[in-house]
Scaffold this motif. Structure first.
Motif, PDB file in Angstrom:
ATOM      1  N   LEU A   1       0.866  -1.159   0.085  1.00  0.00           N
ATOM      2  CA  LEU A   1      -0.141  -0.010  -0.156  1.00  0.00           C
ATOM      3  C   LEU A   1       0.889   1.244  -0.117  1.00  0.00           C
ATOM      4  CD1 LEU A   1      -3.092   1.062   0.615  1.00  0.00           C
ATOM      5  CD2 LEU A   1      -2.244   1.222   2.826  1.00  0.00           C
ATOM      6  N   PRO A   2       0.581   2.254  -1.063  1.00  0.00           N
ATOM      7  CA  PRO A   2       1.399   3.427  -0.819  1.00  0.00           C
ATOM      8  C   PRO A   2       1.162   4.180   0.281  1.00  0.00           C
ATOM      9  CG  PRO A   2      -0.208   3.458  -2.922  1.00  0.00           C
ATOM     10  CD  PRO A   2      -0.470   2.108  -1.982  1.00  0.00           C
ATOM     11  N   PRO A   3       2.313   4.664   0.911  1.00  0.00           N
ATOM     12  CA  PRO A   3       2.115   5.298   2.311  1.00  0.00           C
ATOM     13  C   PRO A   3       0.957   6.693   2.190  1.00  0.00           C
ATOM     14  CG  PRO A   3       4.526   5.626   1.636  1.00  0.00           C
ATOM     15  CD  PRO A   3       3.764   4.644   0.611  1.00  0.00           C
ATOM     16  N   ILE A   4       1.323   7.331   1.064  1.00  0.00           N
ATOM     17  CA  ILE A   4       0.527   8.678   0.826  1.00  0.00           C
ATOM     18  C   ILE A   4      -0.008   8.584  -0.627  1.00  0.00           C
ATOM     19  CG2 ILE A   4       1.188  11.071   0.352  1.00  0.00           C
ATOM     20  CD1 ILE A   4       0.617  10.292   3.463  1.00  0.00           C
ATOM     21  N   ARG A   5      -1.220   9.294  -0.909  1.00  0.00           N
ATOM     22  CA  ARG A   5      -1.489   9.423  -2.125  1.00  0.00           C
ATOM     23  C   ARG A   5      -1.306  10.966  -2.400  1.00  0.00           C
ATOM     24  NH1 ARG A   5      -6.295   7.082  -5.572  1.00  0.00           N
ATOM     25  NH2 ARG A   5      -4.670   5.669  -5.933  1.00  0.00           N
ATOM     26  N   TRP A   6      -0.464  11.086  -3.635  1.00  0.00           N
ATOM     27  CA  TRP A   6      -0.009  12.400  -3.968  1.00  0.00           C
ATOM     28  C   TRP A   6      -0.941  13.067  -4.994  1.00  0.00           C
ATOM     29  CZ3 TRP A   6       3.154  14.998  -0.592  1.00  0.00           C
ATOM     30  CH2 TRP A   6       3.950  14.175   0.179  1.00  0.00           C
ATOM     31  N   PHE A   7      -1.458  14.185  -4.901  1.00  0.00           N
ATOM     32  CA  PHE A   7      -2.160  14.895  -5.940  1.00  0.00           C
ATOM     33  C   PHE A   7      -1.547  16.281  -6.056  1.00  0.00           C
ATOM     34  CE2 PHE A   7      -5.240  15.731  -2.504  1.00  0.00           C
ATOM     35  CZ  PHE A   7      -5.742  16.932  -2.931  1.00  0.00           C
ATOM     36  N   ARG A   8      -1.896  16.914  -7.542  1.00  0.00           N
ATOM     37  CA  ARG A   8      -1.378  18.250  -7.658  1.00  0.00           C
ATOM     38  C   ARG A   8      -2.594  18.885  -8.227  1.00  0.00           C
ATOM     39  NH1 ARG A   8      -0.142  18.642 -13.156  1.00  0.00           N
ATOM     40  NH2 ARG A   8       0.723  16.793 -13.900  1.00  0.00           N
TER      41      ARG A   8
END
Ligand SMILES: C[S@@+](CC[C@H](N)C(=O)[O-])C[C@H]1O[C@@H](n2cnc3c(N)ncnc32)[C@H](O)[C@@H]1O
Length: 535
Positions: free
Chosen positions: A173-180
């Motif tokens: 599981l990715p630790p964080i979901r990033w969005f811009r």
């Protein structure tokens, strides 16, 4: 009763398999209720359906396999809860004994408790039977433990809770979901503010570090300190169903994958080649920089205020020239660019090998290049999670706006932990060639090279080979210093890859110019980026 007997065998098989696959995970022996969920890792290889149906065949069962599957998979899903209720209610101590042997096994009781408390019908599916009578007699106590569990864990919806738990426990599981923010679609300050307001409504709790966000913290948000307009949220927050995402105003992109465009940081005066573009996250990020000062195509002016000559020429008007070798991936690129609002006026997509069709003399107006070629992908994790999530959402992989989908190398190969030397050598020689091609564009001042690999062979060693290449040296290329390349980011290149060739000071300077990101530990995928520059 036959049904519960058959289901018991299959559930037992399933639990055994899962315990074998995850030796550290022994829910049976765990009496600590707080760790009950954390230790149920759902880590079995192969699909649940295949495993259940295989067992069904193995035992030559007569009961309906679909029916068995439905119950067993649901039971497995709620296993930590059933385990909790079983232990807390002390039902085990009440099991009738015959000839010194308990009449019912734990898993048969799990199945009955499941049907009684967690199934839709809330009924044990059998006629009059001592087993049913036994469980029904415990109903009040069993139900009380269920309610206690819900209160204790602040659960409103059990199903969602367990889905989240199993996702949290997935190792990849990715630790964080990033969005811009996608500034291409946000033309001015007011639109940016409006979007930020919407984001604030969805994520009201601002935190100082991405590490403060646990998977279940779906209301928390971290404003990244390295990349402007980039945000980190829980990977379980449903961004893809948000209107902003659907409208292309926000784009999901791993933080490290945002480094290249940020390092290149083109303005409206630049013309940039993105040499390896699909699926296009970095391409649209480049566009965000070009548009960041409110510039829109048709309004490009030179520093002295005169219209740029090339603007007259339709063909050369685009400020981003994208190359993509793989025609299928080029289609995805075009689709993604269109969602991101990058019109053909801004981005020209060329399908073909950059080293063959990207002929330097045809692009004398190009000022910078981004080279993000195919690599081993050794910095990537979470592919399985993302794929699974997409399958659950009925989405195709290519529709997923994640740069995990970035390779033509078969998925199987990504699963290899250890890259074999031969393949790495092949990859790094290809990477060297493609970056070298980029460094030979006559008026380019900056070239950013990046990979999502953690191997020095594909990273520092490629940089080293380029720095000692006669043609590259002749063209005056150097590695841009740390002070201009996200200086506050602490993880830099490996100095030991350069100190055999350069004096200590130079080696340190070059390594410091490179950026590295470790998978997970740095909040996302493993990554490498470097910027070559010249006067
Ligand atoms: C790592 S992915 C690029 C990811 C992309 N930059 C992004 O951020 O969305 C590499 C891409 O380069 C393409 N590629 C590989 N060799 C190429 C070449 N010689 N010319 C153009 N594209 C190439 C691959 O097909 C693949 O789509």
């Amino acid at each position: 009763m036959e049904f519960y007997r058959d289901a018991t065998w299959i559930l037992e098989d399933l639990v055994k398999l899962s315990t074998k696959n995850n030796k550290n995970n022994n829910t049976d022996n765990d009496n600590n209720e707080s760790s009950t969920n954390a230790k149920h890792k759902n880590q079995i290889s192969g699909s649940l359906q295949t495993i259940i149906l295989k067992s069904h065949k193995k035992y030559k069962l007569k009961t309906n396999p679909k029916h068995i599957y439905a119950v067993v998979q649901s039971c497995y899903h709620f296993l930590p809860l059933l385990d909790y209720i079983y232990k807390k209610s002390q039902i085990e101590q009440q099991i009738p004994v015959k000839n010194g042997k308990k009449l019912y096994t734990k898993y048969t009781l799990y199945l009955c408790i499941h049907d009684l408390l967690l199934s839709k019908s809330k009924r044990i599916q059998m006629g009059k039977h001592p087993l049913k009578k036994f469980v029904m007699n415990q109903k009040t106590r069993l139900n009380a433990e269920l309610q206690r569990f819900k209160i204790k864990n602040k659960i409103s919806n059990l199903n969602t809770y367990f889905l989240q738990q199993s996702a949290i426990n997935q190792q990849d599981l990715p630790p964080i979901r990033w969005f811009r923010l996608n500034l291409v679609k946000l033309a001015n300050k007011t639109e940016i503010e409006k979007t930020m307001h919407e984001i604030g409504k969805k994520f009201p709790q601002k935190v100082d570090s991405w590490k403060d966000i646990e998977s279940q913290d779906v209301e928390k948000i971290y404003y990244d300190e390295y990349i402007p307009h980039l945000f980190g949220v829980s990977p379980l927050s449903k961004i893809t169903s948000h209107e902003l995402y659907k409208q292309g105003k926000i784009i999901i992109q791993d933080r490290a994958s945002c480094f290249p465009a940020h390092i290149l940081q083109p303005s409206h005066k630049d013309v940039i080649i993105d040499s390896c573009s699909a699926p296009g996250n970095k391409t649209s990020h480049l566009a965000s920089y070009i548009y960041s000062d409110g510039y829109r195509p048709g309004s490009r002016v030179d520093g002295d205020g005169t219209h740029h000559q090339q603007q007259q020429q339709q063909q050369e008007q685009q400020q981003i020239i994208a190359f993509e070798k793989n025609p299928e991936r080029a289609k995805i690129l075009e689709k993604m660019l269109s969602v991101a609002g990058c019109t053909q006026k801004l981005v020209k997509v060329n399908v073909g090998d950059f080293t063959k069709i990207g002929i330097q003399k045809d692009y004398t107006h190009v000022t910078g290049l981004l080279v993000d070629p195919s690599c081993s992908g050794s910095g990537i994790f979470g592919r399985k999670f993302v794929d699974d999530l997409n399958k659950k959402n009925g989405k195709h992989k290519e529709e997923n706006n994640q740069d995990e989908d970035d390779e033509e190398v078969p998925l199987e190969e990504f699963k290899q932990q250890e890259m074999d030397k031969q393949r790495l050598t092949k990859l790094s020689s290809f990477q060297f060639q493609i970056v070298k091609h980029a460094l030979l564009f006559p008026n380019a001042k900056k070239v950013v090279y990046s990979t999502c690999s953690v191997h020095a062979e594909e990273n520092e060693q490629v940089v080293l080979d380029l720095l000692v290449d006669n043609k590259v040296k002749e063209k005056g290329w150097k590695v841009r210093k740390r002070e201009h390349v996200i200086p506050k980011w602490d993880r830099r290149g490996f100095v030991e890859e350069f100190d055999q060739t350069f004096d200590k000071e130079t080696a340190v300077e070059i390594a410091q110019g490179c950026i590295r990101a470790l998978p997970k530990e740095d909040g996302g995928i493993g990554f490498f980026a470097v910027c070559f520059e010249r006067e």
